[in-house]
Enzyme design. Structure first.
Site, PDB file in Angstrom:
ATOM      1  N   HIS A 185       0.872  -1.177   0.000  1.00 50.65           N
ATOM      2  CA  HIS A 185       0.000   0.000   0.000  1.00 50.65           C
ATOM      3  C   HIS A 185       0.907   1.223   0.000  1.00 50.65           C
ATOM      4  O   HIS A 185       1.624   1.457   0.967  1.00 50.65           O
ATOM      5  CB  HIS A 185      -0.884  -0.034   1.250  1.00 50.65           C
ATOM      6  CG  HIS A 185      -1.811   1.136   1.358  1.00 50.65           C
ATOM      7  ND1 HIS A 185      -2.888   1.292   0.537  1.00 50.65           N
ATOM      8  CD2 HIS A 185      -1.811   2.197   2.185  1.00 50.65           C
ATOM      9  CE1 HIS A 185      -3.533   2.415   0.860  1.00 50.65           C
ATOM     10  NE2 HIS A 185      -2.891   2.978   1.859  1.00 50.65           N
ATOM     11  N   ASP A 311     -10.953  -3.422  -3.642  1.00 52.80           N
ATOM     12  CA  ASP A 311     -10.587  -2.784  -2.377  1.00 52.80           C
ATOM     13  C   ASP A 311     -11.759  -2.870  -1.390  1.00 52.80           C
ATOM     14  O   ASP A 311     -12.011  -1.949  -0.622  1.00 52.80           O
ATOM     15  CB  ASP A 311     -10.156  -1.332  -2.600  1.00 52.80           C
ATOM     16  CG  ASP A 311      -9.486  -0.740  -1.360  1.00 52.80           C
ATOM     17  OD1 ASP A 311      -8.890  -1.504  -0.596  1.00 52.80           O
ATOM     18  OD2 ASP A 311      -9.585   0.487  -1.158  1.00 52.80           O
TER      19      ASP A 311
END
Lengths: 432, 315
Positions: A185, A311
């Site tokens: 991330h 996501d």
């Protein structure tokens, strides 16, 4: 012979094999959990159950490389079972679950638990990504070798970034020995600071602290330098801005083992959709400017962006019914992934095979999975969908335990009618 | 028996294996073979270093190396003094040179030095008039360990040339590995380095050593499996994730040893972490040379001290 073992013939379909960029009329014969025959000639099979696809699209099931599931530790948000049902309804046949659970997925025994529990309760394939560092703390490397043996498909600190470059360097170096994929991330928490949305004119207008694009690009640049140093296999979980696409493009041109994803939200929405402080659109990374969204679509179309992820991040009402700055990040997305992505096809921004490539073939390649293709011997993880079927999303209809969808009440086109995992029909809209 | 010093060895110090010719190494090993016999007699005392003063200057704690040097010096008749220097309390550069000057004024003949900083022994050697033996400097060299390993190999296999030696474990931080790599390569062995990439020195493959990150591949057909000690502070998440994971993939157990030749021999410089880099059954098994290495340590150190005897000051 149990029903699961009985061969199934899916006939009269518009076959799209994104792996070979092939599109043709025909059928697929499924036997023993795998594709036994595929093509225009596949029209009948003596012992098979026959399903007429009525000309709808038949393609490999979607592989979603990023979903947060609340099990263990937050079963009120989502369980492996409810995530599986949501995924099946959305045409997602394989879900990579993030390690941000309680406890975190940093122990082989917990990975083993997830693998078994998913097998017992989920109708789709759930492949856990294990923590890259112990307790997702970004300090000590997790047991990459043992976790991989236990069934971890990749290594990531989920919603967190590893800020210590030395830790990242060693993890990339060590992971390479095990051919392990690191998913990162890319968001520097110090640059994010107190920020809650994209930094710019709109954040100033709303009076909300902003997150600069550099929070992403600085981390991404650093990572790519470390990939160059170490040779580790690296996947940027999600990029959100035009500069990031440039960085990945340059890294690929250099031949580095770098891939990247984009969330469906960053392809379909921009910061203006936050409108009146809608917390369901509070995401990490934040929704960006329309120019960034356009750059994401272009980067997807030219192959710079490899995969689209949902996501999927279920949050209960308590975490979302708060002032924008205090609300949790995240949106559910498994069930709307395909419909929202089809907007790009309807807007003529990308071809359907190319879109499906980013939703199935590419993730399979990156993860080393056998799916994502319509070829003989491939697992029968298949979907049938009508790319034009219009509907208005009603969040109450979502199978996910959490209803924080940014597409609530949105008009969408394209709906899954049938989902098959390993030769078993796990979702059929006609019988819902 | 003649105890006259031999002048076969052309160096005043032994600072590293680097710089020694194969002939130098050969000579030291031949000499060491004789010391093995001496050490197995009732009367072990020689007179080569009679009247000489040997200082063991250890800036890092050590049990086996220091006692091995002490015994070696005593068997050659030297007066041996052990100096343990607490290194953390004082500024290192100053201390080292000051200590060297102080000791030098006491007119020693040989100083045996261990120091935690690479290159420290070289620095000290420049500041004293006596012979200096490197007993380990940082992660640089540990020449007497490499010599004793070579002696152990030669006595068991009859040769070094042509053997395949797999050095496994924490190569990055190992002075033992560095000295062994240089020595074994100089003597014509095929040296393989087996470790996770985090514990391999960068660019090492370009120095001509074969590197492997898998024990199965690295040990295949090896004649000698040389294990290295993993320091505790490297185990937990910094260089390797955990002790358990390290043992699973890089610890030498019977299964991994089975990838080597059936008559492969196992070595370890000690002290061992049982259950981390080596299992107890392998460490204590029939293929293990670990105890013999300790015996060869004394012989090799006697040989080194004797070889230096012809170069000593105070004549």
């Amino acid at each position: 012979m149990t029903p699961a073992d009985r061969p199934i013939l899916l006939k009269n379909a518009r076959l799209i094999d994104p792996a070979g960029d092939r599109e043709e009329r025909g059928g697929v014969l499924v036997r023993g959990g795998v594709i036994q025959a595929v093509g225009p000639q596949v029209t009948q099979a003596a012992d098979a159950r026959v399903i007429d696809c009525m000309g709808q699209v038949l393609s490999p099931g979607l592989i979603d490389m990023r979903a947060f599931i609340g099990e263990p530790g937050g079963p009120y948000r989502e369980t492996l079972k409810s995530a599986g049902e949501a995924a099946a309804a959305g045409g997602v046949t394989t879900v990579v679950s993030m390690p941000d659970t309680i406890p975190a997925l940093d122990d082989p025994a917990v990975i083993d638990f997830i693998v078994r529990r998913a097998r017992d309760t989920s109708v789709v394939n759930i492949r856990p990504a294990a923590a890259l560092t112990k307790g997702l703390q970004g300090v000590e490397m997790a047991e990459i070798g043992r976790l991989k043996e236990a069934g971890a498909i990749a290594f990531t600190d989920g919603a967190r970034s590893v800020t210590n470059a030395q830790v990242m360097r060693r993890a990339l170096t060590y992971a390479r020995d095990f051919d392990a994929l690191i998913i990162h991330h890319v968001e520097d928490p110090d640059l994010v600071g107190q920020g809650v949305m994209n930094e710019g004119e709109f954040s100033s207008r709303l009076g909300l602290p902003g997150i600069p694009r550099e929070a992403e690009t600085v981390m991404l640049e650093r990572d790519i330098r470390l990939v160059r140093l170490t040779g580790g296999r690296y996947h940027a979980a999600m990029i959100s801005c035009a500069d990031s696409a440039e960085i990945v493009r340059a890294a690929k041109a250099r031949g580095l083992p770098v891939t990247c994803g984009v969330s469906i939200n960053h392809l379909a929405l921009n910061e203006n959709d936050i409108g009146d402080y809608r917390t369901f659109l509070k995401l990490s990374p934040p929704l960006r400017h329309e120019d960034d969204r356009q750059a994401m679509i272009e980067a997807l179309a030219d192959g710079t962006i490899d995969v689209i992820v949902s996501d999927h991040n279920p949050q209960d009402v308590e975490n979302k019914r708060l002032p924008f700055a205090e609300a949790a990040n995240g949106a559910v997305g498994l069930e709307t992934l395909l419909s929202a992505a089809l907007r790009l096809v309807h807007a003529d921004r990308i071809s359907l095979p190319r879109l499906l490539r980013a939703l199935s073939t590419k993730p399979a390649e990156i993860l080393g999975l056998p799916g994502g293709r319509l070829t003989i011997g491939a697992p029968a993880d298949l979907i049938v969908f009508d790319p034009d079927a219009p509907y208005v999303l009603d969040k109450r209809q979502l199978k996910s335990l959490s209803k924080n969808s940014p597409f609530d009440e949105a008009r969408l086109e394209g709906q899954v009618t049938l989902t098959m995992v390993g030769g078993r029909i796990v979702f059929n809209r006609d019988t819902v | 028996m003649s105890d006259a010093p031999r002048s076969v060895f052309p160096h005043r110090h032994l600072l590293g294996i680097e710089g020694l010719s194969p002939l130098d190494i050969q000579a030291l090993l031949d000499l060491a073979d004789e010391q093995v016999e001496v050490s197995r007699q009732i009367e072990k005392r020689k007179t080569t270093l009679r009247g000489r003063t040997q200082i063991n200057l250890f800036f890092e704690p050590s049990t086996r190396t220091q006692s091995s040097f002490e015994i070696a010096g005593k068997r050659l008749g030297a007066d041996v003094m052990n100096m343990q220097v607490a290194s953390s309390s004082v500024k290192k550069g100053e201390t080292l040179i000051d200590t060297a000057a102080t000791l030098n004024a006491m007119r020693p003949d040989i100083i045996v030095v261990r120091h935690h900083a690479a290159g420290a022994v070289h620095l000290l050697a420049q500041k004293v008039d006596c012979s200096v033996v490197n007993a380990g400097d940082g992660t640089h060299e540990h020449p007497t360990q490499a010599l004793l390993d070579a002696l152990t190999i030669r006595r068991n296999k009859g040769r070094i040339e042509g053997l395949t030696v797999a050095i496994c474990g924490d190569i990055l931080h190992s002075r033992v590995a560095r000295s062994n790599m240089i020595l074994l390569a100089a003597m014509g062995a095929r040296v393989r380095l087996v470790a996770p990439s985090t514990l391999l020195p960068p660019g090492i493959a370009r120095l001509g050593f074969e590197t492997f990150t898998s024990m199965e591949k690295g040990l295949k057909d090896a004649d000698i499996v040389m294990m290295l000690r993993l320091q505790h502070e490297r185990m937990n998440g910094s260089f390797v994730p955990s002790l358990k994971e390290y043992f699973r993939f890089y610890g030498l157990d019977q299964e991994k040893l089975s990838f080597a030749k059936p008559d492969a021999l196992v070595m370890h410089p000690g002290p061992m972490n049982r259950g981390v880099e080596i299992s107890s059954d392998v460490a204590d098994g029939a293929q293990s040379l670990i105890r013999e290495q300790v015996e060869m340590g004394v012989a090799v150190r006697m040989a080194v001290l004797e070889a230096l005897a012809s170069h000593l000051p105070n004549r």
